[in-house]
Design an enzyme around this catalytic site. Structure first.
Site: not given
Ligand code: FDA
Length: 310
Positions: A98, A135-136, A166, A187, A230, A291, A293-294
């Site tokens: 970051k 990271d963003m 994002q 990413r 995910h 984050r 948890i959120a």
């Molecule tokens: P979404 O929130 O729609 O969830 C899809 C499914 O996955 C749901 O079933 C959900 O319950 C499950 N799930 C999601 N998060 C979970 C968790 N924490 N625990 C358990 N289950 C979960 N953000 C950002 O602003 N800047 C960044 O640089 C990054 N970098 C980054 C790297 C990587 C490798 C990942 C995977 C994520 C990030 N993020 C991020 C976070 C991203 O913005 C986002 O908040 C999370 O990935 C959750 O969103 P999903 O895309 O998983 O989808």
């Protein structure tokens, strides 16, 4: 809409000092579900463990905005040490940083300290054949992060530095277009910060649709995409899109967070997709933990249960 309300509520509550103190004092045991350990050696061990399942690692020393140049330089020194340690352990280092943690926004000797520290970090990663993803963070940092990314790609090449877009931000599709000339390694994420509706889509369906558009556009442009989610339905759609457009499995990878959907990570790796887990470590775990948890009430239940158990 409910997702948004939940996310906003958690991020607002977790920003309260009293909540932070309580969770910090009781929460390390629970945080370990999402955080690989407190030092570089534990994080490197986590990469090696995941490697046995064919999953790659992306190391992240936890830390966010620092207020002084000394603290920023100290943090950058730790990231350099991480690169050295990963290389010494026989890994090709892949780290996330970051820019706010290494001094972005602080001017030293006429230059942004975040940029000068990022130069040292990307330069060291390149020596080892490694990679750094910027990271963003929250939306006021996007312009500067993208401008610094552009400079770093110019200096070190797109094979050694990437960044993040994002999908919740209205601006991200235009940003993606504007970066295309760099052939950037991007990413794509949905976005994890508490942002105002003036800049970020309030509706999850719009964020998901924007996510797909970003990934597809980046793939079609022939650039490397890190599909960081995910979300199984998006993952399935991306697999189909790649098949339909003749995009090979080495033109993209799936990325997920350490400790989340390990089953899905393993499945994808078994299917021959490149999968990378984002592995955070370090003592400053609270903002990262909040984050996570959120993102889903399931994680809040997990934490509350842990706290009640004492
Ligand atoms: P979404 O929130 O729609 O969830 C899809 C499914 O996955 C749901 O079933 C959900 O319950 C499950 N799930 C999601 N998060 C979970 C968790 N924490 N625990 C358990 N289950 C979960 N953000 C950002 O602003 N800047 C960044 O640089 C990054 N970098 C980054 C790297 C990587 C490798 C990942 C995977 C994520 C990030 N993020 C991020 C976070 C991203 O913005 C986002 O908040 C999370 O990935 C959750 O969103 P999903 O895309 O998983 O989808």
């Amino acid at each position: 809409m409910l997702d948004q309300i939940y996310r906003k509520a958690v991020l607002t509550v977790s920003g309260q000092k009293v909540v932070e103190d309580l969770v910090r004092s009781r929460g390390w045991g629970m945080a370990q579900r999402f955080v690989a350990g407190e030092d570089a050696a534990s994080a490197i061990r986590a990469v090696q463990d995941l490697g046995r399942d064919g999953i790659l690692g992306n190391l992240d020393l936890l830390g966010e905005f620092v207020a002084s140049p000394e603290a920023a330089n100290e943090f950058a020194g730790k990231v350099l040490h991480l690169l050295d340690e990963a290389h010494a352990a026989g890994l090709t280092p892949y780290v996330s940083v970051k820019l706010s943690s290494v001094g972005q926004g602080q001017t030293v000797e006429g230059e942004d300290l975040g940029l000068s520290n990022a130069r040292r970090i990307v330069g060291r990663a390149r020596e080892y054949g490694g990679f750094v993803c910027l990271d963003m963070e929250d939306h006021p940092r996007v312009d500067q992060t993208l401008a610094q990314f552009r400079l770093l790609v110019g200096e070190f090449g797109h094979a050694h530095v990437g960044t993040v877009l994002q999908s919740y931000l209205y601006r991200s599709e235009a940003d993606r277009d504007s970066l295309d000339d760099l052939r950037p390694n991007l990413r794509i994420v949905k976005g994890a910060y508490l942002e105002p509706e003036s800049v970020a889509m309030p509706d999850k369906a719009d964020v998901d649709a924007s996510y797909r558009r970003l990934v597809y556009a980046h793939m079609k442009a022939g650039n490397y995409v890190n599909v960081a989610t995910h979300d199984e339905s998006i993952i399935e759609d991306v697999k189909l899109f790649a098949l339909a457009h003749g995009i090979s499995k080495d033109a993209f990878e799936f990325q997920m967070l350490y400790g989340i959907r390990r089953d899905l990570q393993q499945d994808l790796a078994r299917q021959g997709y490149r999968v990378r887990a984002y592995i955070p470590y370090g003592r400053d775990w609270y903002p990262y933990f909040s984050r996570r948890i959120a993102e889903t009430p399931r994680n809040a239940v997990f934490v509350l249960r842990g706290m009640l158990k004492g």
